[in-house]
Design a protein around this motif. Sequence first.
Motif, PDB file in Angstrom:
ATOM      1  N   UNK A 228       0.836  -1.206   0.000  1.00  0.00           N
ATOM      2  CA  UNK A 228       0.000   0.000   0.000  1.00  0.00           C
ATOM      3  C   UNK A 228       0.868   1.252   0.000  1.00  0.00           C
ATOM      4  N   UNK A 229       1.913   1.263   0.802  1.00  0.00           N
ATOM      5  CA  UNK A 229       2.815   2.415   0.872  1.00  0.00           C
ATOM      6  C   UNK A 229       3.409   2.710  -0.505  1.00  0.00           C
ATOM      7  N   UNK A 230       3.788   1.674  -1.230  1.00  0.00           N
ATOM      8  CA  UNK A 230       4.383   1.860  -2.556  1.00  0.00           C
ATOM      9  C   UNK A 230       3.365   2.388  -3.552  1.00  0.00           C
ATOM     10  N   UNK A 231       2.152   1.830  -3.549  1.00  0.00           N
ATOM     11  CA  UNK A 231       1.121   2.269  -4.484  1.00  0.00           C
ATOM     12  C   UNK A 231       0.685   3.701  -4.219  1.00  0.00           C
ATOM     13  N   UNK A 232       0.734   4.137  -2.971  1.00  0.00           N
ATOM     14  CA  UNK A 232       0.288   5.478  -2.614  1.00  0.00           C
ATOM     15  C   UNK A 232       1.286   6.570  -3.004  1.00  0.00           C
ATOM     16  N   UNK A 233       2.448   6.181  -3.519  1.00  0.00           N
ATOM     17  CA  UNK A 233       3.424   7.184  -3.947  1.00  0.00           C
ATOM     18  C   UNK A 233       3.006   7.856  -5.252  1.00  0.00           C
ATOM     19  N   UNK A 234       2.093   7.225  -6.009  1.00  0.00           N
ATOM     20  CA  UNK A 234       1.609   7.829  -7.243  1.00  0.00           C
ATOM     21  C   UNK A 234       2.661   7.928  -8.333  1.00  0.00           C
ATOM     22  N   UNK A 235       3.537   6.912  -8.437  1.00  0.00           N
ATOM     23  CA  UNK A 235       4.643   6.956  -9.388  1.00  0.00           C
ATOM     24  C   UNK A 235       4.250   6.289 -10.711  1.00  0.00           C
ATOM     25  N   UNK A 236       5.142   6.392 -11.690  1.00  0.00           N
ATOM     26  CA  UNK A 236       4.884   5.827 -13.014  1.00  0.00           C
ATOM     27  C   UNK A 236       5.275   4.360 -13.107  1.00  0.00           C
ATOM     28  N   UNK A 237       6.242   3.910 -12.311  1.00  0.00           N
ATOM     29  CA  UNK A 237       6.680   2.515 -12.319  1.00  0.00           C
ATOM     30  C   UNK A 237       6.769   2.015 -10.887  1.00  0.00           C
ATOM     31  N   UNK A 238       6.037   0.946 -10.592  1.00  0.00           N
ATOM     32  CA  UNK A 238       6.052   0.305  -9.279  1.00  0.00           C
ATOM     33  C   UNK A 238       6.844  -0.999  -9.384  1.00  0.00           C
ATOM     34  N   UNK A 239       7.773  -1.202  -8.460  1.00  0.00           N
ATOM     35  CA  UNK A 239       8.569  -2.431  -8.417  1.00  0.00           C
ATOM     36  C   UNK A 239       8.341  -3.098  -7.073  1.00  0.00           C
ATOM     37  N   UNK A 240       7.929  -4.357  -7.100  1.00  0.00           N
ATOM     38  CA  UNK A 240       7.683  -5.133  -5.886  1.00  0.00           C
ATOM     39  C   UNK A 240       8.682  -6.277  -5.825  1.00  0.00           C
ATOM     40  N   UNK A 241       9.566  -6.232  -4.844  1.00  0.00           N
ATOM     41  CA  UNK A 241      10.635  -7.221  -4.700  1.00  0.00           C
ATOM     42  C   UNK A 241      10.231  -8.254  -3.651  1.00  0.00           C
ATOM     43  N   UNK A 242       9.774  -9.422  -4.095  1.00  0.00           N
ATOM     44  CA  UNK A 242       9.348 -10.515  -3.212  1.00  0.00           C
ATOM     45  C   UNK A 242       8.224 -10.075  -2.269  1.00  0.00           C
ATOM     46  N   UNK A 243       7.364  -9.173  -2.702  1.00  0.00           N
ATOM     47  CA  UNK A 243       6.343  -8.602  -1.821  1.00  0.00           C
ATOM     48  C   UNK A 243       5.211  -9.572  -1.500  1.00  0.00           C
ATOM     49  N   UNK A 244       5.030 -10.613  -2.320  1.00  0.00           N
ATOM     50  CA  UNK A 244       3.924 -11.546  -2.101  1.00  0.00           C
ATOM     51  C   UNK A 244       4.374 -12.824  -1.385  1.00  0.00           C
ATOM     52  N   UNK A 245       5.657 -12.905  -1.030  1.00  0.00           N
ATOM     53  CA  UNK A 245       6.213 -14.169  -0.531  1.00  0.00           C
ATOM     54  C   UNK A 245       5.588 -14.624   0.787  1.00  0.00           C
ATOM     55  N   UNK A 246       5.191 -13.702   1.652  1.00  0.00           N
ATOM     56  CA  UNK A 246       4.681 -14.077   2.965  1.00  0.00           C
ATOM     57  C   UNK A 246       3.157 -14.113   3.033  1.00  0.00           C
ATOM     58  N   UNK A 247       2.483 -14.054   1.871  1.00  0.00           N
ATOM     59  CA  UNK A 247       1.027 -14.045   1.844  1.00  0.00           C
ATOM     60  C   UNK A 247       0.488 -15.430   1.495  1.00  0.00           C
ATOM     61  N   UNK A 248      -0.639 -15.792   2.111  1.00  0.00           N
ATOM     62  CA  UNK A 248      -1.294 -17.048   1.745  1.00  0.00           C
ATOM     63  C   UNK A 248      -1.927 -16.876   0.368  1.00  0.00           C
ATOM     64  N   UNK A 249      -2.281 -17.992  -0.306  1.00  0.00           N
ATOM     65  CA  UNK A 249      -2.758 -17.899  -1.697  1.00  0.00           C
ATOM     66  C   UNK A 249      -3.938 -16.956  -1.902  1.00  0.00           C
ATOM     67  N   UNK A 250      -4.946 -16.994  -1.026  1.00  0.00           N
ATOM     68  CA  UNK A 250      -6.116 -16.147  -1.211  1.00  0.00           C
ATOM     69  C   UNK A 250      -5.773 -14.674  -1.014  1.00  0.00           C
TER      70      UNK A 250
END
Length: 272
Positions: A228-250
Amino acid sequence: MPARWRCPWAASCSRCEPSTRSPSTSSRSPRRRCRSSRSATCCSRWAAPSSNRKSLSKWREASPPTPPAEPLIQARGVTFRHDARTRPVLENCSFQIAQGDRILLEGPSGGGKSTLVSLLTGLRTPQGGVMLLHALDRATFGASGWRKRITAAPQFHENHVLSGSFAYNLLLGREWPTSPELRTKAAALCKELGLDELVAKMPAGLEEMIGETGWQLSHGEKSRLYIARTLLQGVELVILDESFASLDPETMRVAQRCVLNHAKALVVVSHP
């Protein structure tokens, strides 16, 4: 380059083109082939704008050509070597990222993924070649100007929750005190990411203090906070580095859907 590029969510992929296979008689749409990958078939769409389509070729003739997306990032012959290594981790690396692209960057540990992210975000400078944003180099934008247009959520161990309110941590990097409009946007984004239940539990809501001496967050809650913090920056390119690794499938599906809805251009870094 050791890392392998392919497009996993190409519903709006500007690099996709229809395959030359004849259209199927079933209700399923023909597959499309992504030029950004040598092997991946990345998306499918309806081949014709109406139910009265007779052939894919006729629809192609009737449809106006789609202009190519404007390159957002252009890398030409980028090379980078860490001081402790004798060989460069990236050598003669060339690629483009267009507006609207959704790119998955995969590769083994030590393959140069995080190094490439640091070059894209301006934390490092290429030792060879050029990295351009809207056809301009980093010196033209300045360090702060470049980072206002590209931002990344670092790997979990490199990201932090600061002692402060939940809203402060969400909007870190934006003006503070924040505007009511931005606070409303942050609350809506929390709802999309499934964090609204957490906020509802907190006695002070978005103003609840978190961090070492405040409300304690789980790994999954922290990961979604970083997204959320990254998306709220309002930038042109968002990069997520292993951001989904600790989330369950749903929860991961919910987070991915939110990211795809809000990121103008997206690079997701992951292990194979």
